[in-house]
Enzyme design. Structure first.
Site, mmCIF file in Angstrom:
data_model
loop_
_atom_site.group_PDB
_atom_site.id
_atom_site.type_symbol
_atom_site.label_atom_id
_atom_site.label_comp_id
_atom_site.label_asym_id
_atom_site.label_seq_id
_atom_site.Cartn_x
_atom_site.Cartn_y
_atom_site.Cartn_z
ATOM 1 N N ARG A 194 0.820 -1.211 0.000
ATOM 2 C CA ARG A 194 0.000 0.000 0.000
ATOM 3 C C ARG A 194 0.856 1.264 0.000
ATOM 4 O O ARG A 194 0.442 2.302 -0.506
ATOM 5 C CB ARG A 194 -0.915 0.027 1.229
ATOM 6 N N ASP A 249 -16.643 9.213 6.137
ATOM 7 C CA ASP A 249 -15.500 8.307 6.124
ATOM 8 C C ASP A 249 -14.284 9.085 6.592
ATOM 9 O O ASP A 249 -14.268 10.318 6.553
ATOM 10 C CB ASP A 249 -15.262 7.738 4.718
HETATM 11 C C1 LIG Z 1 -14.551 -1.971 3.968
HETATM 12 S S1 LIG Z 1 -15.065 -0.294 3.892
HETATM 13 C C2 LIG Z 1 -16.781 -0.462 4.230
HETATM 14 C C3 LIG Z 1 -17.632 0.347 3.281
HETATM 15 C C4 LIG Z 1 -19.137 0.146 3.426
HETATM 16 N N1 LIG Z 1 -19.595 0.521 4.759
HETATM 17 C C5 LIG Z 1 -19.518 -1.293 3.119
HETATM 18 O O1 LIG Z 1 -19.917 -2.021 4.023
HETATM 19 O O2 LIG Z 1 -19.407 -1.716 1.965
HETATM 20 C C6 LIG Z 1 -14.361 0.345 5.403
HETATM 21 C C7 LIG Z 1 -14.245 1.880 5.455
HETATM 22 O O3 LIG Z 1 -13.992 2.285 6.789
HETATM 23 C C8 LIG Z 1 -13.223 3.472 6.762
HETATM 24 N N2 LIG Z 1 -12.606 3.673 8.088
HETATM 25 C C9 LIG Z 1 -11.612 2.961 8.666
HETATM 26 N N3 LIG Z 1 -11.309 3.449 9.869
HETATM 27 C C10 LIG Z 1 -12.147 4.513 10.085
HETATM 28 C C11 LIG Z 1 -12.321 5.423 11.159
HETATM 29 N N4 LIG Z 1 -11.569 5.360 12.257
HETATM 30 N N5 LIG Z 1 -13.266 6.367 11.022
HETATM 31 C C12 LIG Z 1 -14.039 6.445 9.902
HETATM 32 N N6 LIG Z 1 -13.907 5.611 8.870
HETATM 33 C C13 LIG Z 1 -12.984 4.644 8.954
HETATM 34 C C14 LIG Z 1 -12.251 3.221 5.641
HETATM 35 O O4 LIG Z 1 -11.714 4.417 5.111
HETATM 36 C C15 LIG Z 1 -13.113 2.448 4.627
HETATM 37 O O5 LIG Z 1 -13.610 3.290 3.617
#
Ligand SMILES: C[S@@+](CC[C@H](N)C(=O)[O-])C[C@H]1O[C@@H](n2cnc3c(N)ncnc32)[C@H](O)[C@@H]1O
Ligand SMILES: [Mg+2]
Lengths: 156, 127, 270
Positions: free
Chosen positions: C34, C136
């Site tokens: 990454r 996000d």
């Molecule tokens: C796997 S995606 C899930 C997207 C969607 N909710 C779904 O279920 O398809 C996880 C997301 O969590 C976000 N994320 C990770 N840590 C976070 C945090 N501390 N606060 C807000 N968002 C976070 C990441 O940037 C990423 O876009």
């Protein structure tokens, strides 16, 4: 001869590269990163094969891939999930590179307004006669070290 | 459950076929729309067709039109899997009676998502 | 190609502090792959050298965190939450007279989740008034969500073709969502470690496929903040591999047909 405005965006490498990268990432390599613009002088292709589809619209446009037979065989094995040493017969070769041209051609066609219909892929040993055609784009990509030519020509 | 994979490319039939057999389908193949119609007539238990658009003899679009003319094939799910990606083409295929549409290139997950949403395979929740 | 141990530790600590995402030993390949593009564009010889420079330069820290988020998502992911939304949750809120219905799609990634919600509402409850806030931690995914433009590969992942032709329009290599749907979703930057975004209290929270990246203490604190942001009687949707059970027992898991939704125990009585 003037080229209709609608095909113009395709004289840039980016959209065609993106299309090819998506195809290689999803169906050939299973991961991104293996198809890139060719760095350096235009390569000489050993024992080349020419694979193309035409888009029969108001302008007949050809999307053509050029690759050496060996590279085409590697692509065929990758698509068919064959062993790296397995023999690739002509029929499988033509089928695999033809389908690659079909997917690239279809996606290129989607970028153009009112493009017309896609023809079935053709694979030859000889470079097709395109003396009167206008080249819109001719470039090389590198796939795992091997060059792949990609070009777009307006035939009418 | 039987599925019919219709594409003039053997490579593509193999790719789509192995995704389908991976989720339990018994798969049959046809290299154009006409062969596909004959195969449909010979096998009454086909529930799903994955259909390429550009093929010799009979296109996938024409195949969809033909299938939709026969009442006995009303319940067969028709999914286009094609490089034709213009909005007009998608609209045409759906209007002719296709249920789903996947644009090449695709990943196995794309096909599996569609099959789940069509109710043809159990929804596998993703992690 | 192997990452130095102190490089990994530095990155893991940075990412944990900023986002709570846990990078356990063994994820070296992930950090390496990454960060390689960032290292390359910074002109560093390799990831180790890039990370050494990071120690003295905090301006790149945010992009490192961003690079280590996993943004995998798809349209109508797992289907059941959207079925439950349509069959049960929205009708119940409508009966309770909630208007507008306030929805928070937390950790929304590139927007497929909030837009799937928006399409569900538009297709089934056209006159319902609703506000959708999508948040996000990563700026790049928010920008993509806001643009409302998706590639063919992204469209292929779960968007039913009838919805594609109804709600999207092809723009060159991408498909663009209809303006009335795009305008319905407010994208905002928000870190789940902080207080919930304004615009609540929320009747519905989607918090899907993000708790899995956190340790149990963080899960508990995130769930507590979500609970505080939830309107009385509100609903919480988690990812398929996520649950409140054994983490925070103030929630009750309610099975609805093939899916499930969570409500706070006191909320349920309202
Ligand atoms: C796997 S995606 C899930 C997207 C969607 N909710 C779904 O279920 O398809 C996880 C997301 O969590 C976000 N994320 C990770 N840590 C976070 C945090 N501390 N606060 C807000 N968002 C976070 C990441 O940037 C990423 O876009
Ligand atoms: Mg074909």
């Amino acid at each position: 001869m003037t080229i209709p405005a609608t095909w113009e965006p395709l004289s840039a490498v980016d959209p065609v590269l993106t299309i090819a990268q998506d195809l290689f990432t999803t169906m050939i390599d299973g991961e991104p990163g293996h198809l890139n613009p060719w760095a350096g002088a235009d390569p000489d292709l050993e024992d080349p094969r020419y694979t193309w589809v035409d888009v029969n619209g108001p302008v007949v446009t050809r999307v053509m891939l050029t690759a050496s037979r060996v590279t085409g065989e590697r692509l065929t094995r990758a698509l068919l999930g064959m062993d790296t040493v397995e023999y690739v017969c002509d029929a499988d070769f033509a089928d695999a590179v033809g389908e690659i041209a079909n997917v690239v051609g279809g996606n290129v066609k989607s970028l153009v307004t009112n493009p017309g219909a896609l023809t079935l892929p053709v694979v030859t040993h000889e470079r097709p006669d395109m003396d009167t055609a206008t080249c819109l784009l001719e470039t090389y990509f590198g796939w795992r070290g091997a060059p792949l030519g990609v070009g777009l020509w307006a035939l009418t | 459950m039987k599925a019919l994979v219709i594409d003039d490319s053997r490579v593509m039939r193999k790719i789509v076929g192995s995704i389908l057999s991976g989720v339990g389908f018994e798969t049959l193949e046809a290299e154009n729309g006409q062969v596909a119609l004959d195969t449909m007539a010979a096998h009454h238990d086909i529930v799903l067709c994955c259909i390429d658009w550009n093929m010799p003899v009979m296109t996938g679009f024409e195949f969809v039109v033909q299938v939709r003319k026969r009442a006995q094939w009303r319940d067969v799910t028709l999914m286009m899997v094609t490089t034709e990606g213009e909005q007009d083409q998608i609209v045409r295929a759906l209007a002719a009676g296709a249920h789903e549409y996947i644009i090449k290139p695709f990943t196995p997950e794309a096909i599996l998502d569609k099959l789940q949403f069509l109710g043809l395979v159990e929804v596998q929740e993703t992690v | 190609m192997t990452l130095a141990a102190d490089t990994f530790d530095f990155v893991a600590t940075l990412v944990r502090d900023r986002s709570a995402i846990q990078l356990d030993r063994g994820k070296e390949y992930l950090v390496e792959s990454r960060l390689a593009p960032l290292a390359r564009s910074a002109g560093a010889t390799d990831v180790d050298a890039f990370v050494r420079a990071l120690r003295a330069d905090i301006s790149q820290h945010e992009s490192v965190v961003e690079a280590l988020t996993t943004n995998e998502t798809s349209w109508f992911r797992d289907l059941h939450p959207y079925t439950v939304l349509r069959s049960t949750v929205i009708p119940a809120l409508a009966t309770a007279g909630r208007s507008p219905v306030r929805i928070w799609s937390a950790a929304c990634s590139t927007g497929q989740e909030p837009y799937s919600i928006a399409m569900t509402l538009a297709d089934n409850f056209p006159s319902l008034k609703a506000h959708i806030v999508a948040t996000d931690i990563a700026d790049n995914v928010l920008a993509k969500g806001r643009s409302g433009r998706f590639t063919q590969l992204e469209i292929n992942r779960g968007l039913p073709a009838p919805m594609l032709v109804k709600h999207f329009e092809r723009q060159g290599p991408c498909f663009e969502i209809a303006p009335h749907l795009r305008n319905r979703v407010m994208f905002r930057k928000h870190n789940l470690l902080e207080q919930p975004p304004g615009g609540g209290p929320y009747d519905i929270v989607f918090l899907r496929n993000v708790l899995i990246y956190f340790d149990v203490v963080t899960k508990r604190s995130v769930l507590a903040r979500v609970r505080a942001a939830l309107a009385p009687g509100g609903y919480l949707f988690l990812g398929a591999a996520e649950t409140t059970i054994g983490v925070d027992d103030t929630w009750e898991r309610i099975q609805v047909e093939r899916g499930c939704v969570y409500r706070t125990r006191e909320g349920k009585r309202i």
